[in-house]
Structures are given as structure tokens and as C-alpha cells.
Design a protein around this motif. Sequence first.
Motif, PDB file in Angstrom:
ATOM      1  N   LEU A  47      26.728  66.446  49.783  1.00 49.23           N
ATOM      2  CA  LEU A  47      27.671  65.333  49.791  1.00 49.23           C
ATOM      3  C   LEU A  47      27.219  64.152  50.631  1.00 49.23           C
ATOM      4  N   ASN A  48      27.443  62.946  50.080  1.00 51.59           N
ATOM      5  CA  ASN A  48      27.245  61.693  50.799  1.00 51.59           C
ATOM      6  C   ASN A  48      28.590  61.030  51.089  1.00 51.59           C
ATOM      7  N   VAL A  49      29.635  61.832  51.081  1.00 54.65           N
ATOM      8  CA  VAL A  49      30.990  61.428  51.460  1.00 54.65           C
ATOM      9  C   VAL A  49      31.534  62.531  52.362  1.00 54.65           C
ATOM     10  N   ASN A  50      32.649  62.281  53.004  1.00 56.20           N
ATOM     11  CA  ASN A  50      33.224  63.253  53.928  1.00 56.20           C
ATOM     12  C   ASN A  50      33.557  64.547  53.197  1.00 56.20           C
ATOM     13  N   PRO A  51      33.066  65.684  53.578  1.00 55.08           N
ATOM     14  CA  PRO A  51      32.253  65.992  54.748  1.00 55.08           C
ATOM     15  C   PRO A  51      30.751  65.789  54.482  1.00 55.08           C
ATOM     16  N   TRP A  52      30.203  64.740  55.014  1.00 48.82           N
ATOM     17  CA  TRP A  52      28.799  64.387  54.833  1.00 48.82           C
ATOM     18  C   TRP A  52      27.892  65.557  55.167  1.00 48.82           C
ATOM     19  N   GLY A  53      26.851  65.723  54.369  1.00 49.30           N
ATOM     20  CA  GLY A  53      25.847  66.756  54.646  1.00 49.30           C
ATOM     21  C   GLY A  53      26.267  68.166  54.271  1.00 49.30           C
ATOM     22  N   LEU A  54      27.335  68.321  53.509  1.00 51.03           N
ATOM     23  CA  LEU A  54      27.765  69.657  53.098  1.00 51.03           C
ATOM     24  C   LEU A  54      27.084  70.003  51.774  1.00 51.03           C
ATOM     25  N   ALA A  55      26.233  71.032  51.817  1.00 53.60           N
ATOM     26  CA  ALA A  55      25.511  71.478  50.624  1.00 53.60           C
ATOM     27  C   ALA A  55      26.262  72.632  49.976  1.00 53.60           C
ATOM     28  N   THR A  56      26.212  72.669  48.648  1.00 55.56           N
ATOM     29  CA  THR A  56      26.830  73.749  47.880  1.00 55.56           C
ATOM     30  C   THR A  56      25.784  74.375  46.974  1.00 55.56           C
ATOM     31  N   GLY A  57      25.710  75.699  46.988  1.00 54.06           N
ATOM     32  CA  GLY A  57      24.824  76.401  46.064  1.00 54.06           C
ATOM     33  C   GLY A  57      25.398  76.318  44.660  1.00 54.06           C
ATOM     34  N   GLU A  58      24.618  75.779  43.729  1.00 49.58           N
ATOM     35  CA  GLU A  58      25.093  75.558  42.362  1.00 49.58           C
ATOM     36  C   GLU A  58      24.459  76.504  41.350  1.00 49.58           C
ATOM     37  N   ASN A  59      23.183  76.791  41.508  1.00 48.05           N
ATOM     38  CA  ASN A  59      22.429  77.607  40.551  1.00 48.05           C
ATOM     39  C   ASN A  59      21.390  78.417  41.309  1.00 48.05           C
ATOM     40  N   THR A  60      20.782  79.376  40.644  1.00 48.24           N
ATOM     41  CA  THR A  60      19.676  80.089  41.268  1.00 48.24           C
ATOM     42  C   THR A  60      18.473  79.158  41.359  1.00 48.24           C
ATOM     43  N   GLY A  61      17.623  79.409  42.305  1.00 51.04           N
ATOM     44  CA  GLY A  61      16.437  78.584  42.488  1.00 51.04           C
ATOM     45  C   GLY A  61      16.358  78.055  43.910  1.00 51.04           C
ATOM     46  N   THR A  62      15.486  77.100  44.100  1.00 47.45           N
ATOM     47  CA  THR A  62      15.314  76.504  45.424  1.00 47.45           C
ATOM     48  C   THR A  62      15.511  74.998  45.355  1.00 47.45           C
ATOM     49  N   ALA A  63      15.898  74.457  46.482  1.00 50.52           N
ATOM     50  CA  ALA A  63      16.071  73.004  46.592  1.00 50.52           C
ATOM     51  C   ALA A  63      15.668  72.590  47.990  1.00 50.52           C
ATOM     52  N   THR A  64      15.095  71.409  48.089  1.00 45.11           N
ATOM     53  CA  THR A  64      14.822  70.807  49.392  1.00 45.11           C
ATOM     54  C   THR A  64      15.917  69.791  49.642  1.00 45.11           C
ATOM     55  N   ILE A  65      16.570  69.919  50.799  1.00 47.87           N
ATOM     56  CA  ILE A  65      17.604  68.982  51.204  1.00 47.87           C
ATOM     57  C   ILE A  65      16.956  67.987  52.165  1.00 47.87           C
ATOM     58  N   SER A  66      17.116  66.720  51.856  1.00 47.31           N
ATOM     59  CA  SER A  66      16.549  65.698  52.753  1.00 47.31           C
ATOM     60  C   SER A  66      17.553  64.588  52.950  1.00 47.31           C
TER      61      SER A  66
END
Length: 66
Positions: A47-66
Motif C-alpha cells: 500500500l501507498n496509502v494508510n497503512p503505508w507499507g503494508l504488504a499482502t500475500g496475493e499469490n504463490t511466488g516471490t516478490a521484491t518490495i522496494s
Amino acid sequence: MATRTNPSIAKGTTQQFTATGTYTDATTGDITATVTWSSSSAAATILNVNPWGLATGENTGTATIS
């Protein structure tokens, strides 16, 4: 700078990320709400809105958060 070594979250769960800035006078501060967050894949959203920086697992696999 935000750093977290290989966090893992299950689909449908969340992980809070934070960003800390270092200023020219060597002090630091929380800049989580002022940076632009992104995910490298559909495995996670962040998220780029409140709560900023909250990541949610959506699918299997990997992601880089930056």
C-alpha cells in the motif's frame, strides 16, 4: 533505507514494512508514509496509502518490495 531479509507471508496475510531516512545531520526518522512502495510481482501487493507499507500475500511466488 528499508531492509528486511527474506520475510515470508502466506496468501491473504500481511506484513508491515517501514522505511527509515538518514538526514545530513546523521539523525534518522520514519519516512514510511512519504516513500513510494512497489512490489516486483503479483505475489504481493503493497500500500501507498494508510497503512503505508503494508504488504499482502496475493499469490504463490516471490516478490521484491522496494
